[in-house]
Design a protein around this motif. Structure first.
Motif, mmCIF file in Angstrom:
data_model
loop_
_atom_site.group_PDB
_atom_site.id
_atom_site.type_symbol
_atom_site.label_atom_id
_atom_site.label_comp_id
_atom_site.label_asym_id
_atom_site.label_seq_id
_atom_site.Cartn_x
_atom_site.Cartn_y
_atom_site.Cartn_z
ATOM 1 N N VAL A 129 32.907 15.200 2.340
ATOM 2 C CA VAL A 129 34.099 15.267 3.188
ATOM 3 C C VAL A 129 34.359 16.882 3.257
ATOM 4 C CG1 VAL A 129 36.406 14.821 3.537
ATOM 5 C CG2 VAL A 129 34.983 12.778 2.770
ATOM 6 N N THR A 130 34.041 17.844 3.887
ATOM 7 C CA THR A 130 34.166 19.195 3.980
ATOM 8 C C THR A 130 34.880 19.626 4.973
ATOM 9 O OG1 THR A 130 31.869 19.247 4.992
ATOM 10 C CG2 THR A 130 31.938 19.365 2.628
ATOM 11 N N SER A 131 35.636 18.797 5.689
ATOM 12 C CA SER A 131 36.355 19.357 7.210
ATOM 13 C C SER A 131 37.371 20.389 6.606
ATOM 14 C CB SER A 131 36.755 18.030 7.871
ATOM 15 O OG SER A 131 37.447 18.598 8.970
ATOM 16 N N GLN A 186 37.567 13.974 14.182
ATOM 17 C CA GLN A 186 36.485 13.534 13.611
ATOM 18 C C GLN A 186 36.605 12.416 12.468
ATOM 19 O OE1 GLN A 186 35.037 17.317 12.332
ATOM 20 N NE2 GLN A 186 36.295 17.427 10.427
ATOM 21 N N ILE A 187 35.426 11.780 12.038
ATOM 22 C CA ILE A 187 35.503 10.526 11.112
ATOM 23 C C ILE A 187 34.634 10.584 9.967
ATOM 24 C CG2 ILE A 187 35.685 8.038 10.652
ATOM 25 C CD1 ILE A 187 36.484 7.950 13.849
ATOM 26 N N GLN A 240 29.522 11.846 8.601
ATOM 27 C CA GLN A 240 30.319 12.512 9.656
ATOM 28 C C GLN A 240 30.046 12.217 11.006
ATOM 29 O OE1 GLN A 240 30.214 16.681 10.117
ATOM 30 N NE2 GLN A 240 32.570 16.899 10.160
ATOM 31 N N PHE A 241 31.258 11.798 11.733
ATOM 32 C CA PHE A 241 30.889 11.505 13.119
ATOM 33 C C PHE A 241 32.103 12.531 13.640
ATOM 34 C CE2 PHE A 241 29.892 7.663 10.959
ATOM 35 C CZ PHE A 241 28.801 7.453 11.543
ATOM 36 N N THR A 269 32.234 -0.074 15.679
ATOM 37 C CA THR A 269 31.141 -1.006 15.149
ATOM 38 C C THR A 269 29.764 -0.223 14.703
ATOM 39 O OG1 THR A 269 30.279 -1.094 17.644
ATOM 40 C CG2 THR A 269 32.017 -2.494 17.248
ATOM 41 N N GLU A 270 28.755 -0.807 14.331
ATOM 42 C CA GLU A 270 27.582 -0.339 13.875
ATOM 43 C C GLU A 270 26.743 0.451 15.104
ATOM 44 O OE1 GLU A 270 25.121 -3.062 12.258
ATOM 45 O OE2 GLU A 270 26.509 -3.398 10.252
ATOM 46 N N THR A 271 27.218 -0.110 16.303
ATOM 47 C CA THR A 271 26.322 0.647 17.664
ATOM 48 C C THR A 271 27.263 1.814 18.194
ATOM 49 O OG1 THR A 271 27.284 -1.167 18.736
ATOM 50 C CG2 THR A 271 25.005 -1.395 17.877
ATOM 51 N N GLY A 272 28.719 1.837 17.694
ATOM 52 C CA GLY A 272 29.338 2.751 18.462
ATOM 53 C C GLY A 272 30.905 2.194 18.733
#
Length: 203
Positions: A16-18, A39-40, A53-54, A84-87
């Motif tokens: 976690v560097t944001s 961002q997440i 990171q997303f 979800t795992e796919t987005g």
């Protein structure tokens, strides 16, 4: 991090560097999510690996909460999404609701209470948001909702910036007790609430 005994330790979360402020921290059974405005970070403590990171540079996250072990996100002008795992999976048409900043959430029975900066408080059941009953809704809108927590299996506490705080039955949504000038409180402006291990309320 808070231990089971109630003590706190300052621990750096790897990955976690944001430089974006973290506005929401949401946990599920296995993961912890650190959420900024666009961002997440997904962190799995048991895996002992760096957070993933997303980034969503063209979106604005207005809220995040968990329900039934799932993460839900509110995006400004886009509405509600399930992680979800796919987005991201869209969940209903809640664009108007998502335009207001979410300020807190907590679990109560089979629902999750979600509070917003516009003084609105809703219950979420996994499919839809429902506003609280009219008397409680009016009290919150008249007094500027600031925070809320679950106290025990049947009672929740809600604070305001102009009308003190109230203890409310989480099922019937009826006000059981008020903390304000009229009942001996020092001030009607209450910013946040806390609970100790004995279910005592701290204001």
């Amino acid at each position: 991090l808070k231990s089971d005994s109630g003590s706190y330790d300052i621990v750096e979360i790897p990955g976690v560097t944001s430089n974006q402020p973290i506005s929401h921290i949401v946990s599920t059974d296995t993961d912890i999510y650190f959420i900024g405005e666009s961002q997440i970070y997904e962190y799995s403590p048991l895996m002992k690996q760096e957070a993933i990171q997303f980034k969503y540079p063209e979106k604005l996250i207005s809220g995040a909460f968990s329900h039934d072990k799932k993460l839900y996100l509110l995006f400004y002008q886009e509405g509600l999404f399930e992680w979800t795992e796919t987005g991201l999976a869209a969940k209903g048409n809640y664009t108007t609701l998502a335009d207001d900043q979410m300020i807190f959430s907590f679990h109560a029975n089979k629902s999750t209470y979600v509070g917003f900066e516009n003084d609105a408080l809703y219950t979420f059941d996994g499919n839809s948001f429902n506003p609280v009953k009219e008397l409680l809704k009016k009290y919150l809108s008249d007094n500027i909702l600031s925070h809320g927590i679950m106290l025990n299996d049947s009672l929740m506490a809600l604070s305001t910036l102009a009308g003190g705080a109230v203890i409310v039955n989480s099922e019937t949504q009826t006000i059981k007790h008020r903390f304000d000038y009229t009942t001996g409180a020092k001030d009607n402006e209450i910013f946040c609430l806390g609970k100790d291990r004995d279910e005592g309320l701290w204001i």
